[in-house]
Design a protein around this motif. Structure first.
Motif, PDB file in Angstrom:
ATOM      1  N   ASP A 129      11.429   8.117   3.647  1.00  0.00           N
ATOM      2  CA  ASP A 129      11.376   8.317   5.101  1.00  0.00           C
ATOM      3  C   ASP A 129       9.940   8.260   5.618  1.00  0.00           C
ATOM      4  O   ASP A 129       9.673   7.635   6.643  1.00  0.00           O
ATOM      5  CB  ASP A 129      12.018   9.655   5.492  1.00  0.00           C
ATOM      6  CG  ASP A 129      13.527   9.645   5.348  1.00  0.00           C
ATOM      7  OD1 ASP A 129      14.128   8.550   5.352  1.00  0.00           O
ATOM      8  OD2 ASP A 129      14.104  10.745   5.236  1.00  0.00           O
ATOM      9  N   ASP A 130       9.025   8.912   4.913  1.00  0.00           N
ATOM     10  CA  ASP A 130       7.615   8.885   5.322  1.00  0.00           C
ATOM     11  C   ASP A 130       7.064   7.462   5.302  1.00  0.00           C
ATOM     12  O   ASP A 130       6.388   7.035   6.240  1.00  0.00           O
ATOM     13  CB  ASP A 130       6.761   9.761   4.395  1.00  0.00           C
ATOM     14  CG  ASP A 130       7.072  11.245   4.524  1.00  0.00           C
ATOM     15  OD1 ASP A 130       7.649  11.659   5.553  1.00  0.00           O
ATOM     16  OD2 ASP A 130       6.736  11.987   3.574  1.00  0.00           O
ATOM     17  N   ALA A 131       7.358   6.740   4.226  1.00  0.00           N
ATOM     18  CA  ALA A 131       6.864   5.369   4.104  1.00  0.00           C
ATOM     19  C   ALA A 131       7.469   4.484   5.190  1.00  0.00           C
ATOM     20  O   ALA A 131       6.759   3.694   5.835  1.00  0.00           O
ATOM     21  CB  ALA A 131       7.187   4.817   2.722  1.00  0.00           C
ATOM     22  N   ALA A 167       5.915   5.251   8.584  1.00  0.00           N
ATOM     23  CA  ALA A 167       4.555   4.712   8.691  1.00  0.00           C
ATOM     24  C   ALA A 167       4.598   3.209   8.955  1.00  0.00           C
ATOM     25  O   ALA A 167       3.882   2.693   9.824  1.00  0.00           O
ATOM     26  CB  ALA A 167       3.774   5.008   7.414  1.00  0.00           C
ATOM     27  N   ALA A 168       5.435   2.493   8.216  1.00  0.00           N
ATOM     28  CA  ALA A 168       5.533   1.047   8.402  1.00  0.00           C
ATOM     29  C   ALA A 168       6.087   0.699   9.776  1.00  0.00           C
ATOM     30  O   ALA A 168       5.614  -0.246  10.421  1.00  0.00           O
ATOM     31  CB  ALA A 168       6.407   0.435   7.305  1.00  0.00           C
ATOM     32  N   MET A 169       7.070   1.455  10.250  1.00  0.00           N
ATOM     33  CA  MET A 169       7.642   1.192  11.579  1.00  0.00           C
ATOM     34  C   MET A 169       6.604   1.471  12.674  1.00  0.00           C
ATOM     35  O   MET A 169       6.573   0.751  13.677  1.00  0.00           O
ATOM     36  CB  MET A 169       8.888   2.038  11.803  1.00  0.00           C
ATOM     37  CG  MET A 169      10.036   1.622  10.909  1.00  0.00           C
ATOM     38  SD  MET A 169      10.505  -0.079  11.153  1.00  0.00           S
ATOM     39  CE  MET A 169      12.126   0.135  11.739  1.00  0.00           C
ATOM     40  N   SER A 170       5.763   2.473  12.470  1.00  0.00           N
ATOM     41  CA  SER A 170       4.709   2.762  13.449  1.00  0.00           C
ATOM     42  C   SER A 170       3.736   1.595  13.561  1.00  0.00           C
ATOM     43  O   SER A 170       3.325   1.214  14.665  1.00  0.00           O
ATOM     44  CB  SER A 170       3.941   4.032  13.061  1.00  0.00           C
ATOM     45  OG  SER A 170       4.771   5.148  13.151  1.00  0.00           O
ATOM     46  N   ILE A 171       3.376   1.020  12.427  1.00  0.00           N
ATOM     47  CA  ILE A 171       2.466  -0.128  12.447  1.00  0.00           C
ATOM     48  C   ILE A 171       3.146  -1.334  13.076  1.00  0.00           C
ATOM     49  O   ILE A 171       2.535  -2.075  13.853  1.00  0.00           O
ATOM     50  CB  ILE A 171       1.933  -0.447  11.038  1.00  0.00           C
ATOM     51  CG1 ILE A 171       1.129   0.730  10.486  1.00  0.00           C
ATOM     52  CG2 ILE A 171       1.131  -1.735  11.020  1.00  0.00           C
ATOM     53  CD1 ILE A 171      -0.055   1.147  11.360  1.00  0.00           C
ATOM     54  N   GLY A 184       0.809  -1.219   0.000  1.00  0.00           N
ATOM     55  CA  GLY A 184       0.000   0.000   0.000  1.00  0.00           C
ATOM     56  C   GLY A 184       0.838   1.262   0.000  1.00  0.00           C
ATOM     57  O   GLY A 184       0.499   2.253  -0.664  1.00  0.00           O
ATOM     58  N   LEU A 185       1.941   1.245   0.714  1.00  0.00           N
ATOM     59  CA  LEU A 185       2.819   2.417   0.739  1.00  0.00           C
ATOM     60  C   LEU A 185       3.494   2.630  -0.610  1.00  0.00           C
ATOM     61  O   LEU A 185       3.709   3.773  -1.030  1.00  0.00           O
ATOM     62  CB  LEU A 185       3.840   2.297   1.870  1.00  0.00           C
ATOM     63  CG  LEU A 185       3.239   2.431   3.274  1.00  0.00           C
ATOM     64  CD1 LEU A 185       4.235   1.996   4.338  1.00  0.00           C
ATOM     65  CD2 LEU A 185       2.760   3.854   3.526  1.00  0.00           C
TER      66      LEU A 185
END
Length: 191
Positions: A173-175, A178-182, A159-160
């Motif tokens: 970096d944004d992607a 986001a993945a690390m947060s999940i 999805g990213l």
């Protein structure tokens, strides 16, 4: 008379040009002539080395997967804990070599081509299977549901990439963040 030793260089040049042209067109809607011109050679020579656009694209995606494999192995090399391994796998998916606009467009083209079956579908399944397997292996000791968490992270990564393909503002970096947060949310859920 052909120049000895030029074939690997020309093939590599065509692969790089394919990725570049797909990125420029933002789709697989490019011709062998455009690819050959970008590589600085004739269309006939491109056909000689690969046969056609599908074969060049297949070689380009194999090249991207080799680069991705190098990123994963490099990221995993210094890890010691399961969480570090999971984080390394996630980070590798958004490494600079893997998350350029051209590479993202090539990935989206692979997904479209894979829907028709054949070797593109097998190549995509190979990548997806390896990603899920690596994630499951890393998550097994630290997750209450490693299979489901691996599926969630793999879907999020896809999805990213899709989001990045549709938005020029998306960054690696944004992607990655986001993945690390999940990943953090999945691992911090009550067991």
């Amino acid at each position: 008379m052909p120049k000895v030793g030029m074939e690997p260089l020309r093939r590599a040049s065509l692969v790089e040009a394919t990725i570049s042209e797909i990125g420029r067109a933002r789709s697989l809607d490019v011709t062998v002539g455009q690819i050959a011109k970008a590589a600085g050679m004739s269309t006939a020579l491109a056909h000689h080395y690969f046969g056609g656009k599908d074969q060049i694209f297949f070689a380009a995606m194999r090249h991207i997967l080799v680069e991705y494999g190098v990123e994963v192995r490099t990221a995993l090399a210094g890890t010691q804990t399961p969480r570090e391994r999971a984080e390394a796998i996630v980070r590798a998916n958004f490494a600079q070599t893997c998350f350029t606009p051209e590479t993202i467009c090539a990935w989206m083209s692979l997904y479209a081509a894979a829907s028709k079956g054949g070797r593109m579908q097998r190549l995509l399944r190979l990548y997806q299977g390896r990603l899920r397997s690596n994630l499951r292996h890393a998550l097994r000791p630290i997750s209450a549901q490693p299979e489901a968490d691996a599926e969630t992270l793999a879907a999020l990564i896809d999805g990213l990439y899709l989001r990045a393909a549709l938005s020029e503002a998306a960054t690696a970096d944004d992607a990655r963040n986001a993945a690390m947060s999940i990943l953090d949310l999945l691992l911090d859920m009550p067991k």
